[in-house]
Design a protein around this motif. Structure first.
Motif, PDB file in Angstrom:
ATOM      1  N   ALA A 105      72.118  27.476  55.652  1.00  0.00           N
ATOM      2  CA  ALA A 105      70.835  27.789  56.266  1.00  0.00           C
ATOM      3  C   ALA A 105      70.982  28.807  57.390  1.00  0.00           C
ATOM      4  O   ALA A 105      71.962  28.789  58.142  1.00  0.00           O
ATOM      5  CB  ALA A 105      70.194  26.514  56.814  1.00  0.00           C
ATOM      6  N   ALA A 106      69.986  29.686  57.485  1.00  0.00           N
ATOM      7  CA  ALA A 106      69.934  30.663  58.577  1.00  0.00           C
ATOM      8  C   ALA A 106      68.482  30.950  58.915  1.00  0.00           C
ATOM      9  O   ALA A 106      67.601  30.877  58.047  1.00  0.00           O
ATOM     10  CB  ALA A 106      70.644  31.955  58.178  1.00  0.00           C
ATOM     11  N   GLY A 107      68.225  31.270  60.173  1.00  0.00           N
ATOM     12  CA  GLY A 107      66.883  31.635  60.604  1.00  0.00           C
ATOM     13  C   GLY A 107      66.743  33.141  60.727  1.00  0.00           C
ATOM     14  O   GLY A 107      67.679  33.819  61.170  1.00  0.00           O
ATOM     15  N   VAL A 108      65.581  33.653  60.331  1.00  0.00           N
ATOM     16  CA  VAL A 108      65.310  35.085  60.419  1.00  0.00           C
ATOM     17  C   VAL A 108      63.973  35.274  61.134  1.00  0.00           C
ATOM     18  O   VAL A 108      62.913  35.068  60.538  1.00  0.00           O
ATOM     19  CB  VAL A 108      65.268  35.745  59.029  1.00  0.00           C
ATOM     20  CG1 VAL A 108      64.929  37.230  59.153  1.00  0.00           C
ATOM     21  CG2 VAL A 108      66.596  35.559  58.306  1.00  0.00           C
ATOM     22  N   PRO A 109      64.009  35.639  62.417  1.00  0.00           N
ATOM     23  CA  PRO A 109      62.757  35.834  63.158  1.00  0.00           C
ATOM     24  C   PRO A 109      62.116  37.181  62.853  1.00  0.00           C
ATOM     25  O   PRO A 109      62.804  38.176  62.665  1.00  0.00           O
ATOM     26  CB  PRO A 109      63.219  35.765  64.619  1.00  0.00           C
ATOM     27  CG  PRO A 109      64.628  36.262  64.577  1.00  0.00           C
ATOM     28  CD  PRO A 109      65.196  35.835  63.256  1.00  0.00           C
TER      29      PRO A 109
END
Length: 363
Positions: free
Chosen positions: A131-135
Motif C-alpha cells: 500500500a502507498a498513498g498518493v496525494p
C-alpha cells in the motif's frame, strides 16, 4: 518529464470528515458501500472478460491498482479487495506464469488534506498488497506514463474541481444568490455547472489516458440522474433544498451572514450516463466496455431514514460548511436538518436518482 501543470483549475479541496468519531466518513458511508456491493458482480465480470491478457502477461511481477478519491476507508479497502480477487481469478484461470506469484501494489489517492493517517491506521492486517498513498487531485496527473493497470473511483467524480466562478460573481447572470446548488436554480447556473463538468472531465480523462497501460481498465461508480430528467427533479434536490432552508433560517436569526450564504455553493454535479458517454467520446482514448444502471440499494433499512441521511450528509459536507460558516453552527445546523427531514412527506421517487457503473478500456 514533469507532470503537466494543472494549477489553472484553481482546485478546491473538500475531503470527507476524517477520524473515527461518530460524525466521521468511516462510520457514515454505509450507503456507498452498499452501492459498491451492488456493482461487484459486474466489476468481476468486466475484469474477467475485458482486461487484456497482455496486460497481465506484461505485469507478471507486479499489478498496479489505483483508487481515486479513496477517502479514509473502509469502502476503499472493500473495493480494492474485490478488484484484486477478480484479477487473481483471471490470472490463475488462464494459468499465466503459474510458477510465479503475482504481486499487487495499490495506490490510495485523494486530496492532500485527506486524513491519510486514519486511512493508514485502518489498513487491513491481512491485505494481499503493498500500500502507498498518493496525494493530489485526480483532475491532474498523479502517476507516471503507462504505469497503472486498473483505476477505480467510486462516489468521487461527481465532485467538481471547484465551484464555477460565475455562480459566485455578483455581476454575472449566473450568480446563484440565496442558493447552495444548481439543481433548482436558473438556466444560467445550470449551464455554468455543466461547463465546469465538461472542463473537469476533459482533464480527468486526459490524465488517466496517459497514466494507464494500453488495454488497462478504469472502473467508475457514479451517482447521477436518468437521461432526460430535469435537474430540479433529481432526488438530491430535496436534500440540498432542506439544507439551504436551514441556512436561510440561520440567516434570518442572525447566526449566519447573508453574504456568506450567497457565496456558498456545493461543487457537485450529478451527470447522466449519456453525459459521461459524450465526455468519453470527445476524449477519444477509451472505449466504453460496460455502462449499467445499478440496482437501488438501501442502507440501515432505508436510505431516506432521517438519522442516516443526516449523518451521511454531515460526513460529506461538514468540512466545507465549517470552512465557510465556522465550526460553531455545525451541531445546530444538522439538528435542524434532521428535524426538517423527519417532517418531510415520504414522496421520494427512486427513478429520479441512479447509481451507474462505467468500465472504460484504454485503446
Amino acid at each position: 518529464m514533469a507532470a503537466k501543470d494543472t494549477s489553472k483549475l484553481s482546485e478546491e479541496e473538500h475531503p470527507m470528515k476524517g477520524g473515527d468519531g461518530p460524525n466521521s466518513y468511516a462510520n457514515n458511508s454505509a450507503y456507498q458501500k452498499e452501492v459498491a456491493g451492488a456493482a461487484k458482480e459486474l466489476v468481476d465480470k468486466a475484469i474477467l472478460e475485458k482486461l487484456d491478457l497482455k496486460v497481465l502477461l506484461s505485469s507478471s511481477k507486479t499489478f498496479l491498482i489505483a483508487d481515486l478519491g479513496c477517502s479514509i476507508g473502509p469502502n476503499t479497502f472493500f473495493a480494492v479487495k474485490n478488484i484484486l480477487e477478480a484479477v487473481k481469478f483471471k490470472y490463475h484461470s488462464h494459468q499465466l506464469c503459474s510458477d510465479q506469484v503475482l504481486e499487487f501494489q495499490v495506490f490510495f489517492s485523494d486530496h492532500t488534506s485527506n486524513d491519510f493517517n486514519m486511512l493508514f491506521k485502518s489498513l487491513p492486517n491481512n491485505r494481499q498488497y503493498y500500500a502507498a498513498g498518493v496525494p493530489g487531485s485526480f483532475y491532474g496527473r498523479l502517476f507516471p506514463n503507462a504505469s497503472i493497470h486498473i483505476f477505480h473511483a467510486s462516489y468521487a467524480i461527481h465532485w467538481l474541481s471547484r465551484v464555477p466562478k460565475e455562480v459566485v460573481d455578483r455581476n454575472s447572470p449566473a450568480w446563484n444568490k440565496g442558493r447552495i446548488h444548481y439543481l433548482n436554480s436558473t438556466d444560467e447556473v445550470k449551464r455554468a455547472f455543466e461547463a465546469q463538468l465538461a472542463e473537469d472531465m476533459e482533464c480527468f480523462l486526459h490524465a488517466r489516458a496517459q497514466e494507464i497501460v494500453c488495454g488497462g481498465l478504469m472502473v467508475l461508480i457514479i451517482p447521477g440522474i436518468p437521461h432526460g430528467i430535469p435537474h430540479s427533479h433529481a432526488l438530491a434536490n430535496m436534500t440540498y433544498q432542506l439544507l439551504e432552508s436551514c441556512l436561510m433560517d440561520m440567516v434570518r436569526k442572525g447566526i449566519v451572514s447573508e453574504e456568506k450564504l450567497d457565496s456558498f455553493n456545493i461543487p457537485m454535479y450529478f451527470m447522466s450516463p449519456q453525459e459521461l458517454e459524450g465526455c468519453v467520446e470527445r476524449n477519444g482514448c477509451f472505449s466504453i466496455e460496460v455502462m449499467k444502471i445499478l440496482p437501488h440499494v438501501l442502507a440501515h433499512g432505508t436510505v431516506y431514514n432521517a438519522l442516516v441521511s443526516t449523518s451521511h450528509l454531515r460526513a460529506a459536507l461538514e468540512g466545507m460548511i465549517e470552512q465557510q460558516f465556522g465550526e460553531e453552527i455545525l451541531d445546530d445546523l444538522f439538528d435542524l436538518f434532521h428535524k426538517k427531514f423527519e417532517e418531510q412527506p415520504s414522496t421520494s421517487e427512486p427513478g429520479k436518482a441512479i447509481n451507474f457503473l462505467v468500465v472504460l478500456k484504454r485503446n
